[in-house]
Design an enzyme around this catalytic site. Structure first.
Site, short mmCIF file in Angstrom:
data_model
loop_
_atom_site.label_atom_id
_atom_site.label_comp_id
_atom_site.label_asym_id
_atom_site.label_seq_id
_atom_site.Cartn_x
_atom_site.Cartn_y
_atom_site.Cartn_z
N SER A 27 1.15 -1.14 0.05
CA SER A 27 -0.07 0.15 0.08
C SER A 27 0.61 1.40 0.13
O SER A 27 1.90 1.37 0.63
CB SER A 27 -0.84 0.02 1.25
OG SER A 27 -1.64 1.09 1.26
N THR A 74 -9.40 -1.32 2.20
CA THR A 74 -9.30 -1.91 1.33
C THR A 74 -9.56 -3.21 0.95
O THR A 74 -10.15 -3.70 1.83
CB THR A 74 -7.84 -1.22 0.52
OG1 THR A 74 -7.79 -1.58 -0.70
CG2 THR A 74 -6.72 -2.12 1.26
N LYS A 78 -14.08 -3.93 1.88
CA LYS A 78 -14.96 -2.91 1.53
C LYS A 78 -16.55 -3.02 2.07
O LYS A 78 -17.09 -2.25 2.01
CB LYS A 78 -14.72 -2.35 0.42
CG LYS A 78 -13.26 -1.64 0.01
CD LYS A 78 -12.95 -1.14 -1.40
CE LYS A 78 -11.58 -0.59 -1.40
NZ LYS A 78 -11.65 0.18 -2.57
N ASP A 114 -13.87 6.45 -3.45
CA ASP A 114 -13.18 5.98 -4.77
C ASP A 114 -13.66 6.58 -5.92
O ASP A 114 -13.10 7.11 -6.97
CB ASP A 114 -13.36 4.42 -4.96
CG ASP A 114 -12.37 3.77 -3.72
OD1 ASP A 114 -11.18 4.30 -3.56
OD2 ASP A 114 -12.91 2.53 -3.48
N ALA A 143 -14.97 -1.66 -8.77
CA ALA A 143 -14.37 -0.33 -9.22
C ALA A 143 -15.27 0.31 -10.22
O ALA A 143 -15.49 1.47 -10.18
CB ALA A 143 -12.92 -0.51 -9.70
N TYR A 233 -2.39 2.23 -12.17
CA TYR A 233 -1.37 3.42 -12.04
C TYR A 233 -0.16 2.56 -11.78
O TYR A 233 0.93 3.40 -11.67
CB TYR A 233 -1.76 4.30 -11.06
CG TYR A 233 -1.93 3.71 -9.79
CD1 TYR A 233 -3.36 3.32 -9.28
CD2 TYR A 233 -0.95 3.74 -8.51
CE1 TYR A 233 -3.34 3.04 -8.07
CE2 TYR A 233 -0.92 3.15 -7.47
CZ TYR A 233 -2.16 2.79 -6.88
OH TYR A 233 -2.47 2.35 -5.90
#
Ligand code: ATR
Length: 292
Positions: A27, A74, A78, A114, A143, A233
């Site tokens: 993380s 996370t 969640k 998010d 997501a 990312y």
């Protein structure tokens, strides 16, 4: 005055924060949030906690017992975490997931930053206004749901959900159709839908390190009026984004979503504007150190 780089001193007044996940070792949240606290001169500290299956309830009670001011949550916690909170914000409830807990005098409220983090990144970094636009979402998991919901709040005209397993695309389209026009499609049919869209958002992990040569869909229908957005990312520049640039499309990488979901959490916890650029710099510096 900037406190960036100043040494963290933990004492009896330090306000505690953390992130709960499994796994959690990679993380970037601790270094990003600790940098934010330092930048604002706050006496606060943020650590990572490896919360294994079956221990989440005790961990959440620990927030109350120890007086942590806030926690991020996370994968894979969640959804389950909602069962252990005092309140869940209406948007987090609609999305069905919590990633940020705020402790107000022992009462825990769950939020989801998010999707709104994604939208803030899209506006600030890609200068894209979602209102009235037709958008293709690639993926139909957690997501996709958070991002789709947040885009709907911004007034998108139509949301097309393209997924490898078509049934999941149909299900998510149904979940979201209460708020806007939606359509679920098999991922293999994405091409013709891209032609009529202004934004495509890739929400799966395809292309993530170490599979950096993978691409979620064939790029042949990407056109130069399309904004191609990838929430991956790591790496910062994915194969999808480089193929999109080759076709004259604008691109938007996933680091901003991570930074802004953390920025909203910081703002909920502290009531202060998040030092976004310092937070981004902290994460980028960590990537650079890992990939010299
Ligand atoms: P998250 O919370 O990160 O969205 P998730 O809820 O497990 O994770 O959802 C994962 C998404 O990535 C799904 O849409 C999944 O597609 P399927 O529903 O077909 O499984 C998608 N996904 C994962 N691996 C994929 C791959 N190799 N190609 C295409 N889609 C993939």
């Amino acid at each position: 005055m900037s406190h960036a780089g100043s040494k963290l001193t933990i004492d009896t007044a330090t306000v505690m924060y953390g992130v709960f996940g499994d796994p959690i070792a990679h993380s970037k949240s601790p270094l990003m949030l600790n940098r934010a606290f330092a930048e604002k001169g706050l006496n606060a500290a943020y650590a990572a906690f490896h919360i294994k299956p079956g221990t989440l309830r005790d961990a959440v009670n620990g927030i109350r017992a120890l007086g942590f001011r806030g926690v991020n949550v996370t994968i894979p916690h969640k959804l389950e975490v909602m069962d252990y909170l005092d309140h869940v914000d209406e948007h987090a409830l609609a999305i069905g997931a919590v990633n940020t807990i705020v402790n107000r005098d022992g009462k825990l409220t769950g939020y989801n930053t998010d999707g709104i983090g994604y939208v803030r990144s899209l506006k600030e970094e890609a200068h894209f206004a979602p209102k009235g636009k037709t958008v293709v979402l690639v993926g139909a998991g957690g997501a996709a749901k958070g991002i789709g919901y947040a885009l709907i709040q911004e007034g998108v005209k139509k949301l097309i959900i393209a997924n490898r397993t078509p049934d999941k695309a149909y299900d998510l389209a149904k979940d979201l159709q209460a708020w806007t026009e939606t359509e679920g499609i098999p991922l293999t049919e994405i091409g013709s839908y891209l032609e009529d869209s202004e934004l495509v958002v890739h929400t799966t992990r395809v292309g993530m390190h170490p599979h950096i040569h993978d691409i979620p869909f064939s790029p042949q229908h990407i056109h130069n009026q399309l904004l191609v957005s990838d929430i991956v990312y790591n790496p910062l520049d994915t194969r999808l984004l480089s193929e999109a640039r080759l076709r004259g499309a604008k691109t938007h990488g996933g680091l901003g979503m991570f930074v802004y979901q953390g920025a909203y959490a910081f703002e909920y916890w502290t009531g202060l504007a998040a030092p976004v650029e310092a937070m981004r710099e902290a994460v980028e510096a960590s990537f650079a150190a890992n990939n010299p």
